[in-house]
Design a protein around this motif. Structure first.
Motif, short mmCIF file in Angstrom:
data_model
loop_
_atom_site.label_atom_id
_atom_site.label_comp_id
_atom_site.label_asym_id
_atom_site.label_seq_id
_atom_site.Cartn_x
_atom_site.Cartn_y
_atom_site.Cartn_z
N LEU A 277 0.81 -1.22 0.00
CA LEU A 277 0.00 0.00 0.00
C LEU A 277 0.85 1.27 0.00
O LEU A 277 0.31 2.37 -0.06
CB LEU A 277 -0.92 0.01 1.23
N VAL A 278 2.17 1.12 0.08
CA VAL A 278 3.03 2.30 0.21
C VAL A 278 3.64 2.66 -1.15
O VAL A 278 4.38 1.85 -1.72
CB VAL A 278 4.16 2.05 1.23
N PRO A 279 3.34 3.83 -1.66
CA PRO A 279 3.87 4.23 -2.97
C PRO A 279 5.38 4.45 -2.93
O PRO A 279 5.96 4.61 -1.86
CB PRO A 279 3.17 5.57 -3.26
N ARG B 152 4.41 -16.04 -15.06
CA ARG B 152 3.12 -16.31 -15.68
C ARG B 152 2.00 -16.19 -14.65
O ARG B 152 0.91 -15.75 -14.95
CB ARG B 152 3.14 -17.72 -16.29
N ASN B 153 2.30 -16.62 -13.42
CA ASN B 153 1.32 -16.56 -12.33
C ASN B 153 1.90 -15.78 -11.16
O ASN B 153 3.12 -15.76 -10.96
CB ASN B 153 0.98 -17.97 -11.85
N PHE B 154 1.02 -15.22 -10.37
CA PHE B 154 1.49 -14.41 -9.25
C PHE B 154 0.64 -14.68 -8.01
O PHE B 154 -0.59 -14.67 -8.09
CB PHE B 154 1.41 -12.92 -9.62
N ILE B 155 1.30 -14.96 -6.89
CA ILE B 155 0.60 -15.07 -5.61
C ILE B 155 1.22 -14.08 -4.64
O ILE B 155 2.40 -14.20 -4.29
CB ILE B 155 0.70 -16.50 -5.01
N PRO B 156 0.46 -13.07 -4.20
CA PRO B 156 0.98 -12.16 -3.18
C PRO B 156 0.96 -12.85 -1.81
O PRO B 156 -0.01 -13.55 -1.49
CB PRO B 156 0.00 -10.98 -3.21
N LEU C 107 -5.68 -9.43 3.70
CA LEU C 107 -6.32 -9.55 2.39
C LEU C 107 -6.17 -8.26 1.58
O LEU C 107 -5.92 -8.27 0.38
CB LEU C 107 -7.80 -9.90 2.59
N ARG C 108 -6.32 -7.14 2.29
CA ARG C 108 -6.18 -5.84 1.64
C ARG C 108 -4.81 -5.67 0.98
O ARG C 108 -4.71 -5.21 -0.16
CB ARG C 108 -6.35 -4.80 2.74
N HIS C 109 -3.76 -6.06 1.70
CA HIS C 109 -2.42 -5.98 1.12
C HIS C 109 -2.31 -6.89 -0.10
O HIS C 109 -1.73 -6.52 -1.13
CB HIS C 109 -1.37 -6.41 2.14
N LEU C 110 -2.83 -8.10 0.02
CA LEU C 110 -2.72 -9.07 -1.07
C LEU C 110 -3.43 -8.55 -2.32
O LEU C 110 -2.90 -8.64 -3.43
CB LEU C 110 -3.30 -10.42 -0.63
N ILE C 111 -4.63 -8.01 -2.11
CA ILE C 111 -5.40 -7.50 -3.26
C ILE C 111 -4.67 -6.35 -3.95
O ILE C 111 -4.56 -6.30 -5.17
CB ILE C 111 -6.82 -7.09 -2.81
N HIS C 112 -4.14 -5.43 -3.14
CA HIS C 112 -3.43 -4.30 -3.75
C HIS C 112 -2.17 -4.76 -4.47
O HIS C 112 -1.82 -4.23 -5.53
CB HIS C 112 -3.13 -3.24 -2.68
N HIS C 113 -1.49 -5.75 -3.90
CA HIS C 113 -0.28 -6.25 -4.54
C HIS C 113 -0.64 -6.95 -5.86
O HIS C 113 0.04 -6.79 -6.88
CB HIS C 113 0.44 -7.21 -3.59
N ALA C 114 -1.74 -7.70 -5.85
CA ALA C 114 -2.17 -8.37 -7.09
C ALA C 114 -2.47 -7.35 -8.19
O ALA C 114 -2.24 -7.59 -9.38
CB ALA C 114 -3.39 -9.24 -6.82
N ARG C 115 -3.00 -6.17 -7.77
CA ARG C 115 -3.26 -5.13 -8.77
C ARG C 115 -1.97 -4.62 -9.40
O ARG C 115 -1.92 -4.35 -10.60
CB ARG C 115 -4.00 -3.96 -8.12
N LEU C 116 -0.93 -4.50 -8.57
CA LEU C 116 0.36 -4.07 -9.11
C LEU C 116 0.83 -5.06 -10.17
O LEU C 116 1.33 -4.68 -11.24
CB LEU C 116 1.43 -3.99 -8.01
#
Lengths: 548, 548
Positions: free
Chosen positions: A195-197, A379-383, A388-397
């Motif tokens: 979450l940290v830019p 090819r695949n990415f697992i944060p 959960l919030r961190h994982l979702i934001h990382h998946a967006r990156l």
């Protein structure tokens, strides 16, 4: 080789702490990290929390080893509870293995500990596992490239991309790039700062912040940091030398870790800043630096005790400057605030992590995370590592950086990856959750923790009733309460309850009460109703019936 | 008129919350604010905490009134517990008095409530008290200028210097300046943000942050903010209108406060955004805004229940955007993190207070604090509202701004100020501390809270022993434990303890055990030793001896 790779997180996905990941293919399985977490205020009497490792215990034969990324407790703390059940080789760099050895010695567990260097490759069943150096807030941190029959997995561990680390040993970007060029099936990466830019500052910047404190302080300087943060400790030692102060170490974990780190050559602790067994009181205030444990305001830690004048060798005095060079772990804000107030009360000055350059994070921020994704081109990415919030934001990156398949999963879920297909999340979940451990290293069952929470919320009531063989009361019931509100001492209330129970026994049919389960239930119902009606509370109720 | 002015903080100095200040001169005393605070996890079963008001109760005849700065709970929440003991007039602006009336109605307390407007002056004994408008995160906030025979006191209340407030009613700088020119004996000022450099942003900036959220959201928008933050609520209503959405209000305190604010003319809630008794499900997602309580992740709040699908009328669904437009109160980090994860789990997007322009503080930062000091030019300065650390840092700001006498004091200390002399802190401390109140508005004694903490930490053991008149056991002792670690269910342990107690009774001299206090003490010692030795724990131990 048609089996798929299975990735099974047992800790650290959907929460902060107790990291544990399982990689499995056919008959080969390995564990990366085996950490613990600390309890919050709602699980009192619990010392540490470790992941539920039932899945590993039940499939023990497959497991070829534990690969440790680094020596922090949230990565190594659950090892004793794993190894006492399922012995297997443990791999890691020298400092990590050094810390693990100290820990296992405490538990009197003998283990097969194997030291790795960056770029070493270990064969484990069908896997070839390569160690890749990363930077983090502890020395000797690793990521791993795990070559499996289904493809290569990159597991970053905790990392940041610090281009100017204290020991000059930077993250091995070339090696991540190499695997990226060869083809990466899956990247599993640290989400702590998703979450940290931006790009986090280098550990070096803390040196200048601390240097300012050293230049300004007229009295003693106390620095508290995590006991495993060897580079931070090194910086304090170096600054002490520059400013001609002696360094005292206080707090068992700090002393032990520094000793281990020094023995392994990870810390330079020159003779001219050392004090032997001397006491800080023997030196002028301006000649003293004290390194101490207690960053989180833990009431039993060295610094917290110094702050209230209850430490055996050091007391905080007017003119001391205390630097809190560590992050605040969520949940500890009030304890740290109390600590700071206690320090001020004694006339000390406090420089906390709110001031610039007294602490930097050891985790990659968004630009570093993107760099890792672009280097490895998975090819695949697992944060991993985060709520959960961190994982979702990382998946967006990862999605922004053109990774085809992002998989947000939490503990106990199973991801299957074949050579050609995209990763998919299975319906099944394996056993997962928190196991509570007390100070004697024994497991605390959930029911005990729930009982304690109940007791803490509403207290308890015990009614002891003595009856003869005809279920007639022999004497007045005994009623004991504790932790109930504002009426523990109320004789009126106890009299009233005794009367109600006596009344119930007089009015009920003896046959009914001869069934002692039923009699217990009737007393329970009576007490429950009484406390709900008169006080709106639900104490724990324990009726005891004695047939004399 | 040779008596000195006495300033006696009973709450809010050395802690955050439950603000209460007493100003006293001869036979005249007034109270400014009478607030409560919320308990942390270590005081389970406690609903609210209020200051110890013994000093007021014991000097009741002197007290001429309570002057309220604004309607936040940490400024008005303890009023019922004051007024039920010592009735006196209560002064404040209309919204403050409106909130107080709602609260007192709940407690069925009749009070003499008096409405003030800015620049109104009230005579109270030897004091003349003038209301001065300030801006804060609630409308109708005041500071006071208290003219006493010893000189003028400026009590700022919670304030910020917002030059562009939503209602256009800015802090009355001119009036503070006026008193500064005339001569101020003492400034008592808000230290909440004394550690934050610069000048805080205006409430207006939140409007643009929220506007961006409204522009981007495709589904429903849920905004949670403090139920008393009328301006924030107004901004959400205005944005709903702009973006053609309907506003639903969920959560009792929010609905009540908006109703009170609307009745008093503090909120514009136009017909075209209202929904009457309709349900959000009756509208298209993109036409809906839901304002809700639950900023702190409180498990029973509306938003927390929505997030787990247990709210009676609203359930979080995929596509919802939730804005947490409030600060995180220290200690609530984990609860909020759980809330956010639960929201993400249902497919919602969360915009939290970490994102820019979704929340601003209602308290003055360093430059604003300096402005207040320079405007009022006091001879003496007492920082209020904050932990010791905040107070010390605020006192430094005053020193930099040429205030001659800074006085850092905490609850219960007494500052005396004469006309000519500088303020001095007396040796004596008046009664002060926290009074715990449960959900039935009854006081919870300290001992009960300590008992609960003990129970939560280590559980309890009760041993019931029945003896005849010769102190011989009639039957085997009964032993009950709960909340103990990992052995509650252990029959072996209970057998062992029963045997030890029986053994003790057999070996001891009957005369000794006939003294039931002594027998209890022996059982207690036996159990204590057993649990410490076998488990390293210290459960609460309660021996009961029944002579049959």
């Amino acid at each position: 080789m048609t089996a798929a790779l299975r990735v099974i997180p047992l800790g650290g996905l959907g929460e902060i702490g107790m990291n544990l990941m399982v990689y499995e293919h056919g008959d080969t399985a390995v564990i990366v990290d085996c950490g613990m977490m600390f309890p919050d205020a709602s699980t009192l009497g619990v010392d540490v929390i470790v992941p539920d490792m039932t899945y590993i215990f039940e499939n023990a034969a497959k497991f070829r080893g534990v690969f440790l990324t680094h020596g922090h407790e949230d990565h190594i703390g659950a090892l004793p509870f794993l190894l006492e059940r399922v012995p297997m080789p443990v791999y890691g760099m020298p400092l990590t293995i050094g810390f693990v050895r100290d820990k296992l010695d405490e538990f009197e567990i003998d283990a097969d500990l194997r030291t790795l260097q960056p770029r070493d490759v270990v064969e484990a069943g069908d896997f070839r596992i390569e160690a890749i150096r990363v930077t983090h807030s502890i020395v000797d941190a690793l990521g791993y490239a795990i070559k499996t029959p289904a493809g290569t997995v990159i597991h970053t561990g905790d990392f940041k991309i610090d281009h100017t680390p204290i020991d000059g040993k930077a993250t091995d970007l070339a090696r991540f790039a190499h695997h990226g060029e060869e083809g990466v099936l899956l990247l599993v990466s640290d989400s702590t700062n998703a979450l940290v830019p931006g790009h986090g500052p280098s550990e070096k910047t803390v040196g200048s912040g601390l240097d300012r404190v050293f230049s300004n302080a007229k009295g003693r300087i106390l620095v508290t940091t995590f006991a495993s943060h060897i580079h931070r400790i090194q910086q304090v030692i170096d600054l002490a030398r520059k400013h001609k102060r002696k360094v005292f170490m206080v707090g068992r974990s700090l002393v032990d870790n520094v000793e281990t780190a020094e023995r392994l050559g990870y810390i330079r602790y020159p003779r001219d800043v050392r004090v032997g067994s001397a006491n800080p009181e023997e030196y002028e205030a301006r000649d003293v630096v004290i390194l101490t444990t207690g960053t989180q305001g833990e009431p039993r830690s060295a610094l917290a005790r110094m702050a209230i004048g209850e430490h055996k060798s050091v007391e905080i005095i007017r003119g001391d400057t205390i630097v809190i060079s560590a992050r605040t772990i969520p949940g500890n804000e009030r304890a740290i605030s109390h600590l700071i107030d206690n320090l001020y009360r004694r006339g000390a000055e406090v420089v906390s992590n709110e001031q610039p350059d007294t602490h930097v994070s050891g985790h990659a921020c968004q630009e570093e995370l993107r760099t890792m994704i672009r280097l490895t081109k998975p090819r695949n990415f697992i944060p991993m590592h985060g709520t959960l919030r961190h994982l979702i934001h990382h998946a967006r990156l990862a999605k922004e950086c053109a990774v085809p398949h992002g998989l947000v999963v939490t503990n106990g879920q199973v991801v299957e990856l074949g050579v050609e297909e995209e990763g998919r999340v299975l319906e099944e979940r394996v056993a997962n959750g928190k196991v509570f451990i007390d100070s004697e290293a024994e497991e605390v069952p959930d029911v005990v923790v729930r009982d304690r929470q109940h007791l803490a919320e509403d207290g308890f009531v015990i009614a002891v009733v003595a009856v003869d063989s005809n279920a007639k009361l022999i004497r007045d019931p005994e009623i004991i309460t504790r932790g109930l509100v504002h009426v523990d001492a109320s004789q009126d209330m106890l009299d009233e309850l005794r009367n109600q129970i006596v009344g119930m026994f007089n009015e009920s049919h003896p046959e009914e009460l001869r069934d002692s389960d039923l009699a217990q239930e009737k007393i329970r119902a009576l007490l429950k109703r009484y406390f709900r009606k008169t006080m709106g509370r639900r104490p724990m109720i324990l009726p005891v019936i004695w047939e004399m």
